[in-house]
Design an enzyme around this catalytic site. Structure first.
Site, PDB file in Angstrom:
ATOM      1  N   LYS A 217      -4.382  -5.436   6.371  1.00 13.32           N
ATOM      2  CA  LYS A 217      -3.398  -5.078   7.230  1.00 13.32           C
ATOM      3  C   LYS A 217      -3.152  -6.396   7.938  1.00 13.32           C
ATOM      4  O   LYS A 217      -4.044  -7.091   8.507  1.00 13.32           O
ATOM      5  CB  LYS A 217      -4.028  -4.208   8.316  1.00 13.32           C
ATOM      6  CG  LYS A 217      -4.310  -2.671   7.675  1.00 13.32           C
ATOM      7  CD  LYS A 217      -5.165  -1.936   8.564  1.00 13.32           C
ATOM      8  CE  LYS A 217      -4.177  -1.155   9.271  1.00 13.32           C
ATOM      9  NZ  LYS A 217      -4.715  -0.126  10.176  1.00 13.32           N
TER      10      LYS A 217
ATOM     11  N   ASP B  31     -13.676   1.436  10.628  1.00 15.34           N
ATOM     12  CA  ASP B  31     -14.088   0.416  11.151  1.00 15.34           C
ATOM     13  C   ASP B  31     -13.343  -0.849  10.429  1.00 15.34           C
ATOM     14  O   ASP B  31     -12.794  -0.520   9.280  1.00 15.34           O
ATOM     15  CB  ASP B  31     -15.708   0.078  10.666  1.00 15.34           C
ATOM     16  CG  ASP B  31     -16.358  -1.237  11.248  1.00 15.34           C
ATOM     17  OD1 ASP B  31     -15.734  -1.942  12.359  1.00 15.34           O
ATOM     18  OD2 ASP B  31     -17.357  -1.836  10.838  1.00 15.34           O
TER      19      ASP B  31
ATOM     20  N   LEU C  95       5.275   0.372  11.620  1.00 14.04           N
ATOM     21  CA  LEU C  95       5.989  -0.239  12.685  1.00 14.04           C
ATOM     22  C   LEU C  95       5.631  -1.631  12.900  1.00 14.04           C
ATOM     23  O   LEU C  95       6.072  -2.362  13.529  1.00 14.04           O
ATOM     24  CB  LEU C  95       6.602   0.755  13.670  1.00 14.04           C
ATOM     25  CG  LEU C  95       7.313   1.903  13.440  1.00 14.04           C
ATOM     26  CD1 LEU C  95       7.553   2.615  14.608  1.00 14.04           C
ATOM     27  CD2 LEU C  95       8.525   1.487  12.684  1.00 14.04           C
TER      28      LEU C  95
ATOM     29  N   ALA D  64       0.858  -1.282  -0.059  1.00 12.14           N
ATOM     30  CA  ALA D  64      -0.010  -0.073   0.053  1.00 12.14           C
ATOM     31  C   ALA D  64       0.824   1.218   0.067  1.00 12.14           C
ATOM     32  O   ALA D  64       1.948   1.487   0.457  1.00 12.14           O
ATOM     33  CB  ALA D  64      -0.858   0.048   1.239  1.00 12.14           C
ATOM     34  N   PRO D  65       0.217   2.450  -0.559  1.00 10.50           N
ATOM     35  CA  PRO D  65       1.224   3.541  -0.668  1.00 10.50           C
ATOM     36  C   PRO D  65       1.294   3.976   0.766  1.00 10.50           C
ATOM     37  O   PRO D  65       0.426   3.960   1.594  1.00 10.50           O
ATOM     38  CB  PRO D  65       0.273   4.656  -1.699  1.00 10.50           C
ATOM     39  CG  PRO D  65      -0.489   3.684  -2.154  1.00 10.50           C
ATOM     40  CD  PRO D  65      -0.880   2.552  -1.533  1.00 10.50           C
ATOM     41  N   GLY D  66       2.311   4.940   0.883  1.00 13.59           N
ATOM     42  CA  GLY D  66       2.495   5.417   2.257  1.00 13.59           C
ATOM     43  C   GLY D  66       3.652   5.156   2.987  1.00 13.59           C
ATOM     44  O   GLY D  66       4.537   4.169   2.569  1.00 13.59           O
ATOM     45  N   ILE D  67       3.891   5.394   4.135  1.00 13.17           N
ATOM     46  CA  ILE D  67       5.039   5.045   4.923  1.00 13.17           C
ATOM     47  C   ILE D  67       4.949   3.713   5.465  1.00 13.17           C
ATOM     48  O   ILE D  67       3.853   3.499   6.175  1.00 13.17           O
ATOM     49  CB  ILE D  67       5.436   6.187   6.129  1.00 13.17           C
ATOM     50  CG1 ILE D  67       5.662   7.534   5.311  1.00 13.17           C
ATOM     51  CG2 ILE D  67       6.661   5.828   6.961  1.00 13.17           C
ATOM     52  CD1 ILE D  67       5.820   8.640   6.102  1.00 13.17           C
ATOM     53  N   ARG D  68       5.824   2.897   5.858  1.00 12.57           N
ATOM     54  CA  ARG D  68       5.561   1.743   6.059  1.00 12.57           C
ATOM     55  C   ARG D  68       5.565   1.867   7.774  1.00 12.57           C
ATOM     56  O   ARG D  68       5.960   2.443   8.122  1.00 12.57           O
ATOM     57  CB  ARG D  68       7.088   0.998   5.859  1.00 12.57           C
ATOM     58  CG  ARG D  68       7.351   0.377   4.434  1.00 12.57           C
ATOM     59  CD  ARG D  68       6.474  -0.726   3.844  1.00 12.57           C
ATOM     60  NE  ARG D  68       7.252  -0.953   2.895  1.00 12.57           N
ATOM     61  CZ  ARG D  68       7.297  -0.609   1.722  1.00 12.57           C
ATOM     62  NH1 ARG D  68       6.457   0.574   1.511  1.00 12.57           N
ATOM     63  NH2 ARG D  68       7.922  -1.134   0.521  1.00 12.57           N
TER      64      ARG D  68
END
Length: 570
Positions: free
Chosen positions: A338, A373, A323, A317-321
């Protein structure tokens, strides 16, 4: 009853009996929503919502335990389970909630086999039959005469939808509604009105009640929702009339608590709602009505259909990984998947179970339109050829304990599925319109404040942990550090003449220093300046301490799911 005497028809009956008990208790909680609204028992509303969510698992556990007292499921042949499904289908003939009963059946089989056997021959991966919308329409809607004036039609409506409390000012509300309808409909539309259709059931959520319907013309219709609130004096008033599909979409959004809607015909109610909101999928509407388990079933069917009709690959997915979570998506489909990572970064002093508990907390909490949700799945299978090699490698590297690579599939033992949004950090990095940037930062601060007022401390408030919807609403979606507001001690940063003395000062694990928030909520200097201008109070411990006091006093926040500009003057 001995094991030898048990037939698959009896087991099918036990499962249906379990479903009907679940639905009966579910409706008992739901039907009391009107009384809770009329008596302004807002804390009871929140408890009822939590009770209704936990009810399903409780009855499911009870039903499975009962089945195990009758026979040993693991010793039965595949033919037994195929026959059991067919016997269950026979029991559902003309059943008004057959689709929900099929989902309960799936839950029983899933619990017995620990979700390791997903087979349409023994479960309802596909529904046994399609629901024909309109069949039960007369049982879920009221039709009002429009032969006279707009005002007289509204008077008919309020004669039918009665509450056991007086109006604060009935004539004022009648005037507000009448004038607003006339202003929003053209003269031609007003002359073509044929009837008004309204769902019989009121919709309750939080501190509000909603009447849902549509104005029908010769060849078209206009949806509308009447929003009703209670005054501090315990009197009813009309707060707004929603007629734009955008506003209705937000009202039924994925970041809000489930409605309480008392109906024996959920499929028909969903069919009617989807006519009002054609961009909403069936599973979203079932979920909004509180049938989140069936929403999950319908989502899975929709997901399988989309896989058959598409050929793109799952990718990171796009975005910062993150943690804690590994996130990926199918670009052509509107959800994010997720998975909890095997190991967390050193800065994350939490466990896997803590993360699972946080997601459960959000599921049962009032999300007030600010927390997404999720649907939780076990043993979710994806076709291996649809997974990009880079994603597959990262899954093996970060989530190896949660996946199993089979010959043609990748089995994910545990995951969450969430509505896809644009990560706020990506949105702010790419947006060039100053007004849209300012509005997004304004809404970010409002989201944080509203989540806190709902008794949740978001914890990690980096803007990368928020998304922005197509309607421009900022939604929180990273839950691994959330807790109740009472679990944190908001303080000023301890003062010392020694700039290096911070480590030696008294700091407890639950201490939070709001003055530090400005350094990490948003990064860029110009964005930080806007945030400080709009929400400077978030950087003071006094603000958070005041919210804690309000929560402790039992103040229940009501966040309206429509623009302030839509509110009627009182």
């Amino acid at each position: 009853m001995s094991i030898k005497q048990v037939t698959n028809q009896q087991i099918a009956y036990e499962i249906l009996k379990g479903f009907e008990k679940s639905f009966r208790l579910y409706n008992r909680i739901t039907s009391d929503a009107k009384k809770r609204f009329e008596t302004s028992k807002w804390r009871a509303c929140q408890q009822a919502s939590r009770d209704r969510i936990s009810l399903y698992e409780s009855i499911l556990t009870e039903t499975v335990a009962q089945i195990y007292t009758l026979f040993l499921p693991q010793q039965q042949s595949p033919e037994f389970w195929r026959s059991l499904k067919q016997d269950f289908v026979v029991l559902l003939d003309d059943h008004p909630q057959f689709e929900l009963a099929e989902t309960f059946y799936n839950s029983v089989i899933g619990r017995i086999f620990k979700h390791q056997r997903i087979d349409d021959s023994m479960m309802f991966v596909l529904p046994s039959r399609c629901y024909l919308s309109g069949v039960n329409r007369p049982r879920v809607i009221n039709i009002f005469d429009t032969d006279k004036t707009v005002k007289s039609t509204l008077q008919q409506m309020f004669t039918h939808y009665r509450f056991n409390v007086p109006f604060e000012n009935y004539q004022r509300d009648l005037h507000n509604l009448t004038s607003t309808i006339k202003a929003r409909l053209s003269f031609e539309q007003l002359t073509q009105v044929k009837r008004v259709e309204m769902l019989q059931s009121e919709f309750f959520r939080g501190r509000a009640a909603y009447l849902v319907g549509r104005i029908c013309f010769e060849d078209d219709y206009k949806p509308f929702v009447v929003a009703l609130l209670m005054s501090e004096a315990g009197e009813l008033y009309v707060d707004a009339l929603l007629t734009e599909k955008r506003d209705l979409s937000v009202l039924f959004g994925f970041a809000r608590a489930y409605f309480m809607v008392d109906t024996q015909y959920p499929a028909e109610v969903v069919a009617f709602l989807q006519e009002l909101l054609p961009n909403k999928k069936h599973f979203e509407l079932y979920t909004a009505l509180g049938f989140y388990k069936h929403g999950k079933t319908v989502f899975y069917r929709n997901f399988l259909q989309h896989l058959e009709e598409s050929d793109d690959q799952f990718e990171i997915a796009p975005g910062i990984r993150g943690l804690v979570m590994m996130c990926f998506h199918l670009p052509s489909y509107g959800v994010v998947i997720k998975i909890i990572k095997d190991e967390f970064a050193e800065s994350k002093k939490i466990t896997r179970q803590h993360v699972i508990d946080c997601y459960k907390l959000v599921k049962s909490h009032d999300r007030i339109g600010r927390m997404a949700d999720t649907h939780e799945f076990a043993n979710f299978r994806l076709p291996k050829h649809r997974i990009h090699p880079d994603l597959l490698q990262e899954l093996q590297d970060t989530c190896g304990n949660s996946i199993e690579i089979l010959e043609d599939e990748v089995l994910i033992k545990h995951l969450y599925i969430e509505r896809k949004m644009t990560p706020l950090n990506i949105y702010l990095a790419n947006e060039t319109d100053p007004d849209k940037i300012r509005n997004a930062i304004l809404d970010l601060g409002l989201a944080i404040k509203q989540i806190a007022a709902a008794n949740i401390f978001p914890g990690d408030m980096l803007h990368k942990n928020f998304g922005i919807t197509r309607h421009g609403r900022v939604i929180f979606y990273d839950y691994d550090e959330i807790c109740y507001m009472s679990e944190r001690n908001f303080r000023k940063i301890p003062q010392s003449d020694d700039p290096y003395a911070m480590d030696t000062l008294s700091v407890a694990p639950n201490d939070v220093f709001p003055e530090q928030f400005e350094h990490f909520i948003v990064g860029k200097r110009e964005l930080k300046a806007i945030f400080k201008e709009l929400h400077a109070d978030l950087f003071t411990p006094e603000y958070w301490q005041n919210v804690q006091k309000q929560v402790a006093n039992g103040d229940i926040i009501h966040v309206i799911p429509y623009p302030e500009s839509d509110k009627f003057q009182r």
